[in-house]
Design a protein around this motif. Structure first.
Motif, mmCIF file in Angstrom:
data_model
loop_
_atom_site.group_PDB
_atom_site.id
_atom_site.type_symbol
_atom_site.label_atom_id
_atom_site.label_comp_id
_atom_site.label_asym_id
_atom_site.label_seq_id
_atom_site.Cartn_x
_atom_site.Cartn_y
_atom_site.Cartn_z
ATOM 1 N N ARG A 94 0.719 -1.275 -0.230
ATOM 2 C CA ARG A 94 0.111 0.029 0.062
ATOM 3 C C ARG A 94 0.881 1.228 0.004
ATOM 4 N NH1 ARG A 94 -1.330 2.461 5.034
ATOM 5 N NH2 ARG A 94 -0.315 1.673 6.773
ATOM 6 N N ARG A 95 0.462 2.096 -0.512
ATOM 7 C CA ARG A 95 0.982 3.626 -0.648
ATOM 8 C C ARG A 95 0.650 4.304 0.671
ATOM 9 N NH1 ARG A 95 2.951 6.516 -4.599
ATOM 10 N NH2 ARG A 95 1.960 5.349 -6.143
ATOM 11 N N VAL A 96 1.619 4.753 1.335
ATOM 12 C CA VAL A 96 1.697 5.723 2.474
ATOM 13 C C VAL A 96 2.111 6.991 2.369
ATOM 14 C CG1 VAL A 96 2.425 5.723 5.056
ATOM 15 C CG2 VAL A 96 2.266 3.416 3.958
ATOM 16 N N ASP A 97 1.492 7.999 2.845
ATOM 17 C CA ASP A 97 1.475 9.293 2.526
ATOM 18 C C ASP A 97 3.101 9.467 2.962
ATOM 19 O OD1 ASP A 97 -0.840 9.747 1.301
ATOM 20 O OD2 ASP A 97 -1.569 10.695 3.007
ATOM 21 N N SER A 98 3.938 10.124 2.146
ATOM 22 C CA SER A 98 5.088 10.797 2.461
ATOM 23 C C SER A 98 6.280 9.809 2.596
ATOM 24 C CB SER A 98 5.235 11.908 3.760
ATOM 25 O OG SER A 98 5.342 10.837 4.937
ATOM 26 N N MET A 99 5.834 8.255 2.522
ATOM 27 C CA MET A 99 6.908 7.515 2.716
ATOM 28 C C MET A 99 6.827 6.444 1.555
ATOM 29 S SD MET A 99 7.249 6.294 6.624
ATOM 30 C CE MET A 99 5.764 6.410 7.339
ATOM 31 N N GLY A 100 5.970 6.305 0.661
ATOM 32 C CA GLY A 100 5.965 5.630 -0.657
ATOM 33 C C GLY A 100 5.217 4.601 -0.433
ATOM 34 N N LEU A 101 5.870 3.293 -0.954
ATOM 35 C CA LEU A 101 5.175 1.958 -0.749
ATOM 36 C C LEU A 101 5.739 1.071 0.186
ATOM 37 C CD1 LEU A 101 5.021 1.422 -4.854
ATOM 38 C CD2 LEU A 101 3.287 2.192 -3.278
ATOM 39 N N ALA A 102 4.763 0.458 0.681
ATOM 40 C CA ALA A 102 5.315 -0.436 1.914
ATOM 41 C C ALA A 102 4.561 -1.815 1.689
ATOM 42 C CB ALA A 102 4.557 -0.196 3.495
ATOM 43 N N LEU A 103 5.451 -2.941 1.824
ATOM 44 C CA LEU A 103 5.183 -4.099 1.566
ATOM 45 C C LEU A 103 4.960 -4.892 2.791
ATOM 46 C CD1 LEU A 103 5.114 -6.941 -0.091
ATOM 47 C CD2 LEU A 103 7.583 -7.055 0.261
ATOM 48 N N THR A 104 3.889 -5.669 3.023
ATOM 49 C CA THR A 104 3.678 -6.363 4.221
ATOM 50 C C THR A 104 3.522 -7.871 3.933
ATOM 51 O OG1 THR A 104 2.672 -4.859 5.431
ATOM 52 C CG2 THR A 104 2.086 -7.088 6.296
ATOM 53 N N ILE A 105 4.263 -8.720 4.512
ATOM 54 C CA ILE A 105 4.253 -10.288 4.572
ATOM 55 C C ILE A 105 3.803 -10.812 5.784
ATOM 56 C CG2 ILE A 105 5.625 -12.354 3.573
ATOM 57 C CD1 ILE A 105 7.721 -10.578 2.443
ATOM 58 N N GLY A 106 2.813 -11.777 5.777
ATOM 59 C CA GLY A 106 2.373 -12.352 6.964
ATOM 60 C C GLY A 106 1.824 -13.980 6.490
ATOM 61 N N MET A 107 1.296 -14.453 7.638
ATOM 62 C CA MET A 107 0.543 -15.638 7.356
ATOM 63 C C MET A 107 -0.592 -15.521 6.858
ATOM 64 S SD MET A 107 3.148 -17.751 8.016
ATOM 65 C CE MET A 107 2.181 -19.315 7.989
ATOM 66 N N GLY A 108 -1.256 -15.971 5.968
ATOM 67 C CA GLY A 108 -2.663 -15.763 5.196
ATOM 68 C C GLY A 108 -3.705 -16.459 5.532
ATOM 69 N N GLY A 109 -4.780 -16.322 5.002
ATOM 70 C CA GLY A 109 -5.885 -16.866 5.201
ATOM 71 C C GLY A 109 -6.830 -16.185 6.091
#
Length: 705
Positions: free
Chosen positions: A594-609
């Motif tokens: 997701r795009r975060v204001d003033s910081m750019g793009l943030a990737l989150t990896i997690g356990m899914g489902g």
């Protein structure tokens, strides 16, 4: 003149502001404390005062206006009413003043003040302004102090730069009786022109600076901060940071789990980790961490020899140490045998080592004891006690045991610190003696032990950053224009992902009346309602799994359409996705960008489902990120071993997972201005060599006006 030469000129002007040869104070009687403070701290240059209604101020003759100044000052301190400030700023800018420190308030920090702040910036032109609404600037190392109030008195041997949004934080640290060697104390206020990152970039050119402390309430431009962070990393200057106003995501993304699992505070922490900054919680923790960083040599590991004089300090301190990642290995048999020669008969060798009444045995006996205790291979020596206050017990036994501890550590070339259990009771004369002995004086049990751990963390991060390229540290500046955000349905989202090389299930889109091509699929299949506004399908009964024939799929589509007419009439759902199911999955992951204001793009990896929000086992990094950084984040998940053959389980295709994440990040980066948010939940991990498949996806894109 190009952008870079303008930037260099501005940097040089800021340097002149921090160590000027002349200064002018413009304002009224409220400036008297600032002028007195400037002279009391030993400013060596010329001081002028501009006031049209007074003949003198703080004993200095006033000139009626800027044009009457006998020379062009290098810095101006402004305490002028808001209604007059724009004209004054325009005058001093045209005169050629290097820069201004604007103490005047009533700008963007107040409702309706944004227009006045824009006018202030416009009037300044190329002249940099610190502020407005700032307490001022103190360069104690060069005796250049321009602060509205007293912010401590420090000598010219300081090595720490304190840079803050506001003044109270600087006052607390600057006035604390803690032996913090402050060189710079800079309050930025509204940061209308000069940001925390700009000041950090400049002070890093000062070879005297050995540590930087930032207090941030907002990050105006993460790209500029990342450039300053890279400079600090390459210079080997540690940075300690506090982020004020830490909240969950300021804007919840209703389409995905990503915003709730990685709020803005988590993204900010990911930024600090990327830059090698050590994040702390409180001003006192920051203060003690800075002392550890500037007074102690580099600690190479976490194996700590802990000594104390009370059982309660051993118990409480070891709990704090363990929580903060210190390793307290037991003494070796050889060290234990030597220790028993010097310990009281009722004390056994251990770590933490409780010397009890051994502290009264005198310097020589203590030295032998600590030589034995520190004879094992350790990374850090830590002593925890409580010194008597001035006028209390005779401190001789405390002096003997701390001097002996310091000498034993020094003989082993071992970094050493003393933690006073109470923050108030460590006298200055004791702190100064400890520093001279190579023993870092830390105050407060929890803050002190955390400071030791924070310093270790700083050096660990420095090692990581030394192996990374500049591109793995720096952040790009994203262009963000005015745009309308549009959510797309799952089929459109998967089409975008598939075009980027990410594996998605084979599928067809049908309606209750047009269900052709179902026989082209391999069964079993899943049926899902399609709507850009449909976030959680299972809660509305908008997904059915395990359908074994085309007839079952057709019945599921028609039943679902009928049900959704009543349960979600506002969505007007008429299309349904029928897709093949992955039958050999070993586990699930969530991937979100997701795009975060003033910081750019943030990737989150997690356990899914469906367990993703419950487990909250996630890692967040900022983009761009190298393959190695992605793999490191993936492997940091607590439950990652479940995907990697834990206890005889089959191994998942980890290489395919990393490939998928790389392609996902490349899609987001290449989409640039139109990308807002996308999530794959779940990504099903198949056996090694069989790949990974994105079986559900949501996405929001921007349509620019």
């Amino acid at each position: 003149m190009n952008y870079y030469s303008k930037g260099e000129i501005r940097r040089e002007r800021i340097k002149r502001m921090l160590a000027p040869q002349s200064a002018v104070f413009i304002g009224g009687a409220s400036m008297i404390p600032a002028i007195d403070n400037c002279r009391a701290r030993g400013f060596r240059g010329s001081i002028y005062v501009v006031n049209p209604r007074r003949s003198e101020l703080a004993g200095i003759p006033c000139v009626p206006n800027v044009a009457s100044l006998p020379e062009v000052p290098e810095v101006a301190f402004l305490a002028v009413p808001r209604e007059n400030i724009v004209g004054v700023v325009k005058e001093i800018s045209e005169l050629g003043v290097a820069g201004a420190i604007c103490n005047s308030a009533g700008f963007s920090e107040m409702h309706g003040g944004e227009k006045s702040q824009r006018e202030l910036v416009e009037a300044a032109g190329e002249m940099p302004i610190i502020g407005p609404n700032c307490p001022g600037v103190a360069n104690f190392a060069d005796r250049s102090v321009f602060m509205m109030n007293y912010f401590g008195n420090h000598d010219e041997n300081g090595s720490v730069a304190l840079i803050s949004n506001g003044g109270s934080y600087l006052s607390d640290l600057g006035c604390a009786d803690r032996s913090l060697p402050v060189a710079y104390s800079v309050g930025l206020g509204n940061q209308a022109m000069i940001t925390v990152a700009d000041i950090m970039d400049v002070v890093l050119d000062d070879e005297r600076i050995r540590a930087v402390n930032l207090y941030l309430e907002g990050i105006a431009d993460a790209a500029v901060l990342s450039a300053a962070g890279l400079k600090a990393a390459r210079r080997g200057v540690p940075v300690v940071v506090i982020k004020g106003g830490r909240t969950s995501a300021g804007r919840r993304a209703t389409q995905s789990h990503t915003a709730s699992l990685a709020g803005d505070d988590i993204v900010t922490s990911a930024l600090f980790k990327r830059l090698g900054f050590v994040e702390v919680r409180t001003p006192t923790e920051a203060l003690e961490t800075l002392k550890m960083l500037v007074y102690a040599p580099r600690v190479k590991g976490r194996r700590t020899a802990y000594a104390t004089d009370a059982g309660s300090y051993a118990v409480i301190g070891s709990d704090i140490a363990e929580v903060n990642g210190l390793d307290l290995p037991t003494p070796s048999a050889q060290a234990a045998a030597e220790l028993e020669k010097y310990l009281p008969p009722f004390v056994r060798p251990a770590n933490p080592l409780d010397i009890s009444s051994g502290g009264e045995a005198g310097f020589d006996q203590n030295l032998n004891l600590y030589r034995a205790y520190l004879s094992d291979d350790r990374d850090m020596a830590l002593q925890v006690m409580c010194y008597p206050p001035e006028g209390g017990w005779d401190p001789k036994s405390w002096d003997d045991t701390t001097r002996a501890f310091a000498q034993a550590a020094r003989e082993r070339q071992l970094p050493a610190a003393f933690v006073n259990t109470m923050p108030e009771a460590l006298p200055r004369r004791v702190r100064e003696r400890m520093i001279a002995d190579g023993l870092v004086p830390l105050q407060g049990m929890e803050d002190g032990i955390r400071a030791v751990s924070n310093a270790m963390r700083s050096w660990e991060l420095a090692d990581v950053l030394s192996q990374r390229t500049a591109e793995e540290i720096l952040l790009p500046r994203y262009r963000i224009g005015e745009a309308e955000e549009i959510a797309v349905d799952e089929a459109a989202a998967k089409a975008e992902l598939g075009a980027s090389g990410i594996a998605v299930p084979r599928s067809v889109v049908v309606t209750p009346d047009q269900t052709g091509r179902l026989d082209e699929l391999n069964f079993p299949v899943a049926v899902k309602a399609l709507s850009a506004g449909l976030a959680h399908k299972s809660e509305l009964g908008a997904v059915v799994l395990g359908l074994g024939t085309p007839e079952e799929a057709l019945q599921a589509v028609r039943a679902m359409a009928e049900k959704l007419k009543h349960s979600a009439p506002e969505l007007s759902i008429r299309k349904f996705l029928v897709e093949e199911m992955v039958k050999d999955g070993l586990g699930e992951l969530l991937l979100g960008i997701r795009r975060v204001d003033s910081m750019g793009l943030a990737l989150t990896i997690g356990m899914g489902g469906t367990e993703a929000e419950l487990l909250r086992d996630t890692a967040t990094i900022l983009l761009p990120a190298s393959r190695a950084m992605i793999a490191e984040a993936l492997c940091s998940l607590k439950l990652f071993p479940l995907l990697d053959g834990w206890r005889g389980r089959p191994k998942g295709d980890i290489e395919a997972v990393v490939d998928t994440i790389e392609k996902f990040t490349q899609f987001a980066l290449s989409s640039e201005e139109r990308f807002v948010e996308a999530e794959i939940n779940p990504l099903i991990v198949r056996p090694r060599g069989q790949g990974a498949v994105a079986v559900d996806a949501v996405m929001r894109l921007a349509r620019h006006r």
